[in-house]
Write an enzyme that holds these catalytic residues in place. Structure first.
Site, PDB file in Angstrom:
ATOM      1  N   LYS A 134       0.686  -1.108  -0.179  1.00 27.34           N
ATOM      2  CA  LYS A 134      -0.027   0.205   0.023  1.00 27.34           C
ATOM      3  C   LYS A 134       0.688   1.132  -0.138  1.00 27.34           C
ATOM      4  O   LYS A 134       0.618   2.122  -0.724  1.00 27.34           O
ATOM      5  CB  LYS A 134      -1.086   0.113   1.220  1.00 27.34           C
ATOM      6  CG  LYS A 134      -1.468   1.314   1.484  1.00 27.34           C
ATOM      7  CD  LYS A 134      -2.436   1.549   2.834  1.00 27.34           C
ATOM      8  CE  LYS A 134      -1.898   2.122   3.976  1.00 27.34           C
ATOM      9  NZ  LYS A 134      -1.573   3.483   3.974  1.00 27.34           N
ATOM     10  N   ASN A 135       1.914   1.318   0.971  1.00 21.55           N
ATOM     11  CA  ASN A 135       2.769   2.471   1.167  1.00 21.55           C
ATOM     12  C   ASN A 135       3.490   2.880  -0.086  1.00 21.55           C
ATOM     13  O   ASN A 135       3.986   4.162  -0.071  1.00 21.55           O
ATOM     14  CB  ASN A 135       3.156   2.750   2.500  1.00 21.55           C
ATOM     15  CG  ASN A 135       1.994   2.841   3.458  1.00 21.55           C
ATOM     16  OD1 ASN A 135       1.117   3.321   3.273  1.00 21.55           O
ATOM     17  ND2 ASN A 135       2.522   2.596   4.740  1.00 21.55           N
ATOM     18  N   CYS A 172      -5.262   8.291   8.800  1.00 21.06           N
ATOM     19  CA  CYS A 172      -5.727   7.768  10.188  1.00 21.06           C
ATOM     20  C   CYS A 172      -5.444   8.692  11.339  1.00 21.06           C
ATOM     21  O   CYS A 172      -4.516   9.325  11.246  1.00 21.06           O
ATOM     22  CB  CYS A 172      -4.928   6.523  10.169  1.00 21.06           C
ATOM     23  SG  CYS A 172      -5.526   5.010   9.335  1.00 21.06           S
ATOM     24  N   ARG A 184      -0.071  14.887  12.331  1.00 26.06           N
ATOM     25  CA  ARG A 184       0.741  14.612  11.202  1.00 26.06           C
ATOM     26  C   ARG A 184       1.109  15.811  10.342  1.00 26.06           C
ATOM     27  O   ARG A 184       0.558  16.167   9.336  1.00 26.06           O
ATOM     28  CB  ARG A 184      -0.353  13.608  10.613  1.00 26.06           C
ATOM     29  CG  ARG A 184      -0.574  12.207  11.342  1.00 26.06           C
ATOM     30  CD  ARG A 184      -1.251  11.233  10.424  1.00 26.06           C
ATOM     31  NE  ARG A 184      -0.322  10.495   9.897  1.00 26.06           N
ATOM     32  CZ  ARG A 184      -0.766   9.367   9.068  1.00 26.06           C
ATOM     33  NH1 ARG A 184      -1.990   9.120   8.816  1.00 26.06           N
ATOM     34  NH2 ARG A 184       0.162   8.753   8.187  1.00 26.06           N
ATOM     35  N   ASP A 239       3.450   0.315  12.007  1.00 24.99           N
ATOM     36  CA  ASP A 239       2.185  -0.047  11.217  1.00 24.99           C
ATOM     37  C   ASP A 239       2.075  -1.509  11.671  1.00 24.99           C
ATOM     38  O   ASP A 239       0.690  -2.162  11.416  1.00 24.99           O
ATOM     39  CB  ASP A 239       2.464   0.127  10.020  1.00 24.99           C
ATOM     40  CG  ASP A 239       2.353   1.303   9.445  1.00 24.99           C
ATOM     41  OD1 ASP A 239       2.287   2.362  10.223  1.00 24.99           O
ATOM     42  OD2 ASP A 239       2.958   1.587   8.269  1.00 24.99           O
ATOM     43  N   ARG A 296      -9.269   0.431   3.490  1.00 28.32           N
ATOM     44  CA  ARG A 296      -8.349   1.316   2.817  1.00 28.32           C
ATOM     45  C   ARG A 296      -6.986   0.697   2.564  1.00 28.32           C
ATOM     46  O   ARG A 296      -6.075   1.373   1.804  1.00 28.32           O
ATOM     47  CB  ARG A 296      -8.216   2.712   3.790  1.00 28.32           C
ATOM     48  CG  ARG A 296      -9.313   3.483   3.844  1.00 28.32           C
ATOM     49  CD  ARG A 296      -8.938   4.677   4.652  1.00 28.32           C
ATOM     50  NE  ARG A 296      -7.710   5.138   4.461  1.00 28.32           N
ATOM     51  CZ  ARG A 296      -6.913   5.388   5.371  1.00 28.32           C
ATOM     52  NH1 ARG A 296      -7.229   5.641   6.660  1.00 28.32           N
ATOM     53  NH2 ARG A 296      -5.348   5.720   5.283  1.00 28.32           N
TER      54      ARG A 296
HETATM   55  C1  EPZ Z   1       3.858   6.865   6.458  1.00 31.74           C
HETATM   56  O1  EPZ Z   1       3.306   7.924   7.004  1.00 31.74           O
HETATM   57  C2  EPZ Z   1       3.101   5.888   6.213  1.00 31.74           C
HETATM   58  N1  EPZ Z   1       1.871   6.409   5.671  1.00 31.74           N
HETATM   59  C3  EPZ Z   1       2.473   5.422   7.558  1.00 31.74           C
HETATM   60  O2  EPZ Z   1       1.507   4.441   7.542  1.00 31.74           O
HETATM   61  C4  EPZ Z   1       3.340   4.862   8.560  1.00 31.74           C
HETATM   62  O3  EPZ Z   1       2.624   4.828   9.930  1.00 31.74           O
HETATM   63  C5  EPZ Z   1       4.572   6.043   8.810  1.00 31.74           C
HETATM   64  O4  EPZ Z   1       4.913   6.377   7.246  1.00 31.74           O
HETATM   65  C6  EPZ Z   1       5.640   5.624   9.481  1.00 31.74           C
HETATM   66  O5  EPZ Z   1       6.457   4.606   8.874  1.00 31.74           O
HETATM   67  C7  EPZ Z   1       2.133   6.200   4.081  1.00 31.74           C
HETATM   68  O6  EPZ Z   1       2.953   5.874   3.539  1.00 31.74           O
HETATM   69  C8  EPZ Z   1       1.000   6.709   3.217  1.00 31.74           C
HETATM   70  P1  EPZ Z   1       6.350   9.979   8.491  1.00 31.74           P
HETATM   71  P2  EPZ Z   1       3.942   9.459   7.078  1.00 31.74           P
HETATM   72  O7  EPZ Z   1       6.192  11.110   7.876  1.00 31.74           O
HETATM   73  O8  EPZ Z   1       4.921   9.381   5.842  1.00 31.74           O
HETATM   74  C9  EPZ Z   1       6.807  13.135  11.881  1.00 31.74           C
HETATM   75  C10 EPZ Z   1      -0.499   2.742   7.625  1.00 31.74           C
HETATM   76  O9  EPZ Z   1      -0.913   2.465   8.689  1.00 31.74           O
HETATM   77  N2  EPZ Z   1       6.896  14.167  10.885  1.00 31.74           N
HETATM   78  O10 EPZ Z   1       7.412   8.956   8.354  1.00 31.74           O
HETATM   79  O11 EPZ Z   1       2.944  10.525   7.117  1.00 31.74           O
HETATM   80  C11 EPZ Z   1       5.394  12.587  12.198  1.00 31.74           C
HETATM   81  O12 EPZ Z   1       4.477  13.312  12.959  1.00 31.74           O
HETATM   82  C12 EPZ Z   1       0.166   4.427   7.799  1.00 31.74           C
HETATM   83  O13 EPZ Z   1      -0.282   2.283   6.440  1.00 31.74           O
HETATM   84  C13 EPZ Z   1       7.198  15.434  11.025  1.00 31.74           C
HETATM   85  O14 EPZ Z   1       7.351  15.906  12.115  1.00 31.74           O
HETATM   86  O15 EPZ Z   1       4.723   9.048   8.310  1.00 31.74           O
HETATM   87  C14 EPZ Z   1       5.793  11.415  12.826  1.00 31.74           C
HETATM   88  O16 EPZ Z   1       5.912  11.294  14.201  1.00 31.74           O
HETATM   89  C15 EPZ Z   1      -0.191   5.053   8.902  1.00 31.74           C
HETATM   90  N3  EPZ Z   1       7.198  16.207  10.139  1.00 31.74           N
HETATM   91  C16 EPZ Z   1       7.218  10.886  12.025  1.00 31.74           C
HETATM   92  O17 EPZ Z   1       7.677  12.265  11.375  1.00 31.74           O
HETATM   93  C17 EPZ Z   1       6.960  15.983   8.785  1.00 31.74           C
HETATM   94  O18 EPZ Z   1       6.778  16.969   7.795  1.00 31.74           O
HETATM   95  C18 EPZ Z   1       7.229   9.916  10.835  1.00 31.74           C
HETATM   96  O19 EPZ Z   1       6.142  10.204   9.893  1.00 31.74           O
HETATM   97  C19 EPZ Z   1       6.621  14.634   8.344  1.00 31.74           C
HETATM   98  C20 EPZ Z   1       6.336  13.775   9.604  1.00 31.74           C
END
Ligand code: EPZ
Length: 417
Positions: free
Chosen positions: A22-23, A118, A123, A306, A398
Site C-alpha cells: 500500500k505505502n 488515520c 501529522r 504499522d 483502505r
Molecule cells: C507513512 O506516513 C505511512 N503512510 C504510515 O503508514 C506509517 O505509519 C509512517 O509512514 C511511518 O512508517 C504512508 O506511507 C501513506 P512519516 P507518513 O512522515 O509519511 C513526523 C499505515 O498504517 N513528521 O514517516 O505520514 C510525524 O509526525 C500508515 O499504513 C514531522 O514531524 O509518516 C511522525 O512522528 C499510518 N514532520 C514521524 O515524523 C513532517 O513533515 C514519521 O512520520 C513529517 C513527519
C-alpha cells in the site's frame, strides 16, 4: 454500514498470497504524473480503497487511468490539464501529499488540499514544505490547501529534522526534474522508499542511495512512462504472520521479501514461534509455548509502527507481561479500548502499552478506529470465544485487499454483512 463478523477459534492453515505494498503504491500513482511522454503500466497494485481514491484524483486532474485487471493500472499523465487537486478524495487520505511534489516537479505549481488519513497523532508536513522551499518553491497554506509554485527548482542539500517516509519520498519525486543535484540526508529507508526510487529510475530519473541514510538525485530533463511491479507489502505480510501465531496456526506467506520482515520475524521467534524463510516466501507456525516480549517501534529496519497494533492483540493472548513502546505516533493505542471490551488487560501510560496476557478473549461489538486498529481487531476476533462484530471497516478496506477472503481461505470463519 457493513461489518465484519468473525467466529473465533479456528487455527489459520494453508497459503496466502501477499499483495503489493500500500505505502509504495500510494506514492507510485501520484509519481506517475512525472511522465510527460509514454504511459506507466504498474502491476501488483493492491486492490484497496486508498488506491481507488488515488485513481479518482488522477482522473480529476485529467490523467487517463485504465484498469488492466484488478491489480494492474495503466496511467497516461500526458493529458493532465489542471494542477488543482482539491477534492473530497484528496482531503480523505494521507498520501495525497505526494501530488504536491509530483505536480510541482512537472508543472512548477500546484494547489493541493491538506491531506487527511488515520487519526493516529499530529501529522505535520513541515519537513515536506522545508524541502520544497529549499529547492526554490514558494509555499503558502490558504483555505486548507497548500499553494506552491516555483520559477525553477534547483538541486540543493536537505537535512531532515525527523526521519519521515513521506518527506523523503516527496522530495525524491520533486527533485527528479530539478536543475543539478539534490542530496537528502537523515532520510527514511523503508522498502517503499526504495521502491519509489526504483520506479522513478525506471522512468529515467537518476537517484542513488535509496535504502541508505543519504539519497542523491541528479536532475534530468524529462521522465517517461515505464512498466513496473510494486514491492510486496511488508505490513500486510506482518499482519498475516501475527494472525498465524495468534491462532497457533501454520501458514506459508507467498510473494514476500523475507529480508523486509526481519524485525517482525525476530520478535515472533523471541516469543517462541517458528519462522522459516524461503526465497520469496515465509512459513510461520507454532509448535510450543509462547511468552510475552517487549517491543519498541522505530523507522526501518526497526520494528514497524504499522504492525504494532496487530502485535498488541497477539501479546494480549500470551502468558506474561509485554510492553509496546510506540515512538513514531503519539496516539496509536486507540485499539486498546476495543481490545479491553474483549477481555484484554492492557494499560496505556503515555506512549507505552503494558499488556498482561489473558487466557481468553471473548467476542463482542468493536469499532475499527483506524486501519491497523482494524487489523488488530480482526486478529482478536479470530482468537476470541464466540462472535466478534467489527464496525467502521472502511478503515480496513483502505489498506487490506479483500481481507475476509484471504482469512477465509486460511480457514477463518469470517464474513462481511
Ligand atoms: C507513512 O506516513 C505511512 N503512510 C504510515 O503508514 C506509517 O505509519 C509512517 O509512514 C511511518 O512508517 C504512508 O506511507 C501513506 P512519516 P507518513 O512522515 O509519511 C513526523 C499505515 O498504517 N513528521 O514517516 O505520514 C510525524 O509526525 C500508515 O499504513 C514531522 O514531524 O509518516 C511522525 O512522528 C499510518 N514532520 C514521524 O515524523 C513532517 O513533515 C514519521 O512520520 C513529517 C513527519
Amino acid at each position: 454500514m457493513e461489518k465484519l463478523i468473525i467466529n473465533g477459534g479456528s487455527s489459520l492453515r494453508g497459503e496466502v498470497e501477499i499483495n503489493g505494498a500500500k505505502n509504495a503504491a500510494v506514492a507510485l500513482l501520484p509519481a506517475a504524473i512525472l511522465a510527460s511522454e509514454g504511459k506507466c503500466v504498474i502491476d501488483n497494485v493492491p486492490d484497496i480503497e486508498d488506491v481507488h481514491c488515488l485513481e479518482r484524483i488522477l482522473k480529476s486532474l485529467g490523467a487517463k487511468v485504465n484498469k488492466l485487471n484488478s491489480n494492474a493500472l495503466e496511467i497516461n499523465a500526458q493529458t493532465i490539464d489542471t494542477v488543482n487537486a482539491c477534492t473530497e478524495d484528496v482531503r480523505r487520505m494521507r498520501a495525497s501529499y505526494y501530488f504536491i511534489g509530483a505536480l510541482l516537479a512537472r508543472f512548477k505549481e500546484a494547489r493541493v488540499e491538506l491531506p487527511g488519513g488515520c487519526p493516529i497523532g499530529v501529522r505535520p508536513i513541515d519537513q515536506h514544505i522545508k524541502g520544497f522551499e529549499a529547492l526554490g518553491a514558494k509555499v503558502s497554506i490558504e483555505h486548507g490547501a497548500v499553494n506552491i509554485m516555483a520559477e525553477k527548482l534547483v538541486g540543493t542539500n536537505i537535512f531532515f529534522d525527523v526521519v519521515s517516509v513521506g518527506a523523503t519520498i516527496n522530495l525524491m519525486i520533486a527533485a527528479t526534474l530539478a536543475e543539478g543535484t539534490t542530496t537528502l540526508e537523515n532520510v527514511a529507508k523503508e522498502p517503499h522508499v526504495v521502491d519509489v526510487a526504483n520506479f522513478l529510475n525506471s522512468m529515467g530519473a537518476d537517484i542513488k542511495g535509496a535504502g541508505t541514510d543519504v539519497i542523491k538525485i541528479r536532475g534530468v530533463e524529462k521522465l517517461s512512462g515505464c512498466n513496473y511491479s510494486v514491492v510486496p507489502d511488508q505490513i500486510e505480510a506482518g499482519t498475516f504472520m501475527i494472525a498465524t501465531v495468534a491462532t497457533k496456526g501454520d501458514v506459508v506467506l507467498k510473494n514476500v521479501i523475507p529480508k523486509h520482515l526481519d524485525s517482525i520475524s525476530a520478535k515472533l521467534i523471541e516469543m517462541g514461534a517458528k519462522v522459516e524463510e524461503g526465497d520469496d516466501s515465509v512459513r510461520v507456525y507454532v509448535d510450543g509455548p509462547l511468552k510475552g516480549i517487549n517491543i519498541k517501534t522505530a523507522p526501518y529496519p526497526g520494528f514497524p509502527t504499522d504492525v504494532q497494533q496487530p502485535m498488541c492483540t497477539l501479546l494480549s493472548s500470551v502468558p506474561g507481561r509485554s510492553l509496546i513502546v510506540e515512538t513514531i505516533w503519539e496516539n496509536r493505542h486507540k485499539h486498546v479500548d476495543e481490545l479491553e471490551k474483549m477481555g484484554a488487560q492492557i494499560k496505556v501510560e503515555g506512549r507505552t502499552a503494558i499488556i498482561d496476557g489473558v487466557e481468553t478473549l471473548t467476542g463482542t461489538l468493536v469499532n475499527a478506529t483506524d486501519l491497523r486498529a482494524g487489523a488488530a481487531l480482526v486478529i482478536a476476533g479470530l482468537i476470541a470465544e464466540g462472535e466478534t462484530q467489527i464496525t467502521s471497516i472502511e478503515h480496513i478496506d483502505r489498506g487490506y485487499p479483500h481481507i475476509e477472503d484471504k482469512f477465509k481461505k486460511l480457514g477463518a470463519k469470517i464474513t462481511r454483512r
